[in-house]
Scaffold this motif. Structure first.
Motif, PDB file in Angstrom:
ATOM      1  N   UNK A  20       0.836  -1.212   0.000  1.00 48.32           N
ATOM      2  CA  UNK A  20       0.000   0.000   0.000  1.00 48.32           C
ATOM      3  C   UNK A  20       0.863   1.252   0.000  1.00 48.32           C
ATOM      4  N   UNK A  21       1.907   1.264   0.816  1.00 46.12           N
ATOM      5  CA  UNK A  21       2.767   2.440   0.878  1.00 46.12           C
ATOM      6  C   UNK A  21       3.542   2.629  -0.429  1.00 46.12           C
ATOM      7  N   UNK A  22       3.886   1.533  -1.102  1.00 47.62           N
ATOM      8  CA  UNK A  22       4.574   1.641  -2.393  1.00 47.62           C
ATOM      9  C   UNK A  22       3.661   2.289  -3.430  1.00 47.62           C
ATOM     10  N   UNK A  23       2.389   1.878  -3.448  1.00 49.15           N
ATOM     11  CA  UNK A  23       1.424   2.504  -4.360  1.00 49.15           C
ATOM     12  C   UNK A  23       1.344   4.005  -4.091  1.00 49.15           C
ATOM     13  N   UNK A  24       1.211   4.359  -2.817  1.00 43.89           N
ATOM     14  CA  UNK A  24       1.073   5.777  -2.466  1.00 43.89           C
ATOM     15  C   UNK A  24       2.337   6.572  -2.794  1.00 43.89           C
ATOM     16  N   UNK A  25       3.507   5.970  -2.563  1.00 43.54           N
ATOM     17  CA  UNK A  25       4.767   6.668  -2.839  1.00 43.54           C
ATOM     18  C   UNK A  25       4.935   6.928  -4.335  1.00 43.54           C
ATOM     19  N   UNK A  26       4.570   5.946  -5.162  1.00 44.74           N
ATOM     20  CA  UNK A  26       4.656   6.130  -6.620  1.00 44.74           C
ATOM     21  C   UNK A  26       3.712   7.242  -7.049  1.00 44.74           C
ATOM     22  N   UNK A  27       2.508   7.254  -6.492  1.00 46.17           N
ATOM     23  CA  UNK A  27       1.522   8.264  -6.867  1.00 46.17           C
ATOM     24  C   UNK A  27       1.987   9.676  -6.483  1.00 46.17           C
ATOM     25  N   UNK A  28       2.687   9.789  -5.339  1.00 47.16           N
ATOM     26  CA  UNK A  28       3.180  11.103  -4.920  1.00 47.16           C
ATOM     27  C   UNK A  28       4.203  11.653  -5.901  1.00 47.16           C
ATOM     28  N   UNK A  72       0.909  -7.152  -8.217  1.00 42.17           N
ATOM     29  CA  UNK A  72       0.774  -8.604  -8.335  1.00 42.17           C
ATOM     30  C   UNK A  72       1.041  -9.161  -6.949  1.00 42.17           C
ATOM     31  N   UNK A  73      -0.023  -9.541  -6.259  1.00 43.21           N
ATOM     32  CA  UNK A  73       0.076  -9.854  -4.832  1.00 43.21           C
ATOM     33  C   UNK A  73       0.040 -11.355  -4.557  1.00 43.21           C
ATOM     34  N   UNK A  74       0.605 -11.771  -3.403  1.00 42.45           N
ATOM     35  CA  UNK A  74       0.390 -13.143  -2.934  1.00 42.45           C
ATOM     36  C   UNK A  74      -1.008 -13.268  -2.350  1.00 42.45           C
ATOM     37  N   UNK A  75      -1.334 -14.436  -1.802  1.00 41.10           N
ATOM     38  CA  UNK A  75      -2.714 -14.635  -1.334  1.00 41.10           C
ATOM     39  C   UNK A  75      -2.936 -14.203   0.116  1.00 41.10           C
ATOM     40  N   UNK A  81      -5.786  -7.859   2.419  1.00 42.09           N
ATOM     41  CA  UNK A  81      -6.189  -7.504   1.057  1.00 42.09           C
ATOM     42  C   UNK A  81      -6.821  -6.115   1.039  1.00 42.09           C
ATOM     43  N   UNK A  82      -7.655  -5.812   2.036  1.00 45.27           N
ATOM     44  CA  UNK A  82      -8.309  -4.508   2.075  1.00 45.27           C
ATOM     45  C   UNK A  82      -7.295  -3.369   2.182  1.00 45.27           C
ATOM     46  N   UNK A  83      -6.210  -3.595   2.915  1.00 39.73           N
ATOM     47  CA  UNK A  83      -5.156  -2.572   3.027  1.00 39.73           C
ATOM     48  C   UNK A  83      -4.625  -2.220   1.634  1.00 39.73           C
ATOM     49  N   UNK A  84      -4.423  -3.239   0.801  1.00 36.20           N
ATOM     50  CA  UNK A  84      -3.938  -3.006  -0.567  1.00 36.20           C
ATOM     51  C   UNK A  84      -5.012  -2.330  -1.410  1.00 36.20           C
ATOM     52  N   UNK A  85      -6.247  -2.828  -1.338  1.00 33.97           N
ATOM     53  CA  UNK A  85      -7.320  -2.275  -2.157  1.00 33.97           C
ATOM     54  C   UNK A  85      -7.625  -0.824  -1.790  1.00 33.97           C
ATOM     55  N   UNK A  86      -7.486  -0.490  -0.503  1.00 33.52           N
ATOM     56  CA  UNK A  86      -7.750   0.883  -0.070  1.00 33.52           C
ATOM     57  C   UNK A  86      -6.731   1.871  -0.626  1.00 33.52           C
ATOM     58  N   UNK A  87      -5.552   1.367  -1.026  1.00 34.09           N
ATOM     59  CA  UNK A  87      -4.539   2.229  -1.657  1.00 34.09           C
ATOM     60  C   UNK A  87      -4.861   2.462  -3.135  1.00 34.09           C
ATOM     61  N   UNK A 101      -9.698 -13.221  -5.584  1.00 33.43           N
ATOM     62  CA  UNK A 101     -10.075 -12.421  -6.756  1.00 33.43           C
ATOM     63  C   UNK A 101     -11.523 -11.950  -6.650  1.00 33.43           C
ATOM     64  N   UNK A 102     -12.391 -12.808  -6.124  1.00 33.13           N
ATOM     65  CA  UNK A 102     -13.788 -12.420  -5.929  1.00 33.13           C
ATOM     66  C   UNK A 102     -13.898 -11.324  -4.870  1.00 33.13           C
ATOM     67  N   UNK A 103     -13.129 -11.459  -3.792  1.00 31.21           N
ATOM     68  CA  UNK A 103     -13.188 -10.487  -2.695  1.00 31.21           C
ATOM     69  C   UNK A 103     -12.632  -9.138  -3.147  1.00 31.21           C
ATOM     70  N   UNK A 104     -11.566  -9.157  -3.940  1.00 37.07           N
ATOM     71  CA  UNK A 104     -10.995  -7.905  -4.454  1.00 37.07           C
ATOM     72  C   UNK A 104     -12.024  -7.166  -5.299  1.00 37.07           C
ATOM     73  N   UNK A 105     -12.750  -7.887  -6.125  1.00 36.81           N
ATOM     74  CA  UNK A 105     -13.781  -7.269  -6.969  1.00 36.81           C
ATOM     75  C   UNK A 105     -14.944  -6.763  -6.128  1.00 36.81           C
ATOM     76  N   UNK A 106     -15.266  -7.481  -5.045  1.00 32.84           N
ATOM     77  CA  UNK A 106     -16.342  -7.033  -4.166  1.00 32.84           C
ATOM     78  C   UNK A 106     -15.947  -5.741  -3.442  1.00 32.84           C
TER      79      UNK A 106
END
Length: 293
Positions: A117-125, A135-138, A146-152, A184-189
């Protein structure tokens, strides 16, 4: 077992100026790339085009999948400054689309989700116009991680099924076919507007019918983008290649995937999950616009 490697799997090595500059930059930032660690066959082409897939959370994986060349063991590295270095390298490379993956870190409470999540935010900054694919593990089925990643809000959420259900336990370590589909279903939800993506490597003993069934399972959880590539044995200790698929067979599998509703299918002998990733994003977006129109 498959015989000698066919002609169409020969790789052109390009170690020109761009490749050398990128390699030097990676060393200077003490960054890892899955391009090198997993011995990707497209390393030279991608690096020559100034694209790369960053591998965060160190270079040692807590799992020992029988297809993967990444080093396994008990990791000792957790570098909280890594996200900023990835963002700096992304900026220096002038990337329009960056892929961030990782080793599996089952030793960490959140599996490394907070670093993703922090990597996503740092790139965006640093590069707000650059799209970010993860590309995440399970995360061992931890949906809060997973929600921590999706919230980014990554631009694409990628998690690979790798193989068909019958072979999953033999090919992968700890990862479960059903858990992959559930993730994958939860990420889409959690975030219906974020495209999801998965990858199948073929040539480890599956049948074409099983590949088609895997496609159907991925579409059932509304996966948008599919990549299909040939498994190549990285060392003598890894799974042997059971079959080398011909390019025409890959073309047929692409048609099967598109017919099932994937917005984009990348299918070919040397295709890997992040190969031509930027083109995949654009193609899927165009397909989505057509559907909505």
């Amino acid at each position: 077992m498959a015989g000698r490697k066919p002609e169409w799997l020969k790789i052109k090595l390009d170690t020109g100026k761009n490749f050398k500059e990128l390699k030097s930059m990676m060393r200077g930032q003490t960054l890892h790339t899955v391009c090198e660690e997993a011995r990707c066959p497209n390393l030279y082409e991608c690096w020559a085009n100034r694209t790369a897939t960053f591998m965060i959370l160190g270079d040692t994986c807590t799992r020992a999948c029988r297809f993967c060349a990444v080093k396994t063991g008990l990791p000792t590295e957790l570098d909280l400054a890594e996200p900023e270095r990835v963002a700096e390298a992304t900026e220096q490379m002038g990337l329009r689309h960056v892929v961030v993956t990782s080793v599996a870190r089952d030793d960490l409470g959140d599996g490394g989700a907070s670093i993703f999540a922090e990597t996503i935010r740092a790139i965006r900054r640093r590069t707000p116009l650059c799209s970010v694919e993860v590309l995440i593990p399970d995360f061992l089925g931890d949906w809060e991680a997973l929600r921590v990643v999706m919230d980014a809000k990554p631009d694409i959420l990628n998690h690979n099924v790798e193989t068909v259900e019958r072979l999953s336990d033999r090919v992968r370590s700890k990862a479960k076919y059903d858990r992959t589909m559930a993730l994958l279903a939860e990420a889409k939800r959690m975030a219906p507007s974020i495209p999801t993506k998965s990858s199948i490597m073929i040539g480890v003993g599956e049948t074409v019918d099983e590949i088609i069934t895997t496609m159907d399972d991925l579409r059932r959880v509304d996966v948008d983008i599919l990549t299909i590539g040939q498994y190549l044995q990285p060392t003598a200790k890894h799974l042997k290649v059971e079959k080398y698929y011909h390019p025409d067979e890959f073309a047929q599998l692409k048609e099967e995937g598109l017919a099932r509703g994937f917005k984009h299918v990348e299918s070919g002998p040397l295709v890997r999950s992040s190969y031509h990733a930027h083109e995949q994003v654009e193609s899927a977006a165009e397909s989505q616009m057509k559907t909505q129109g």
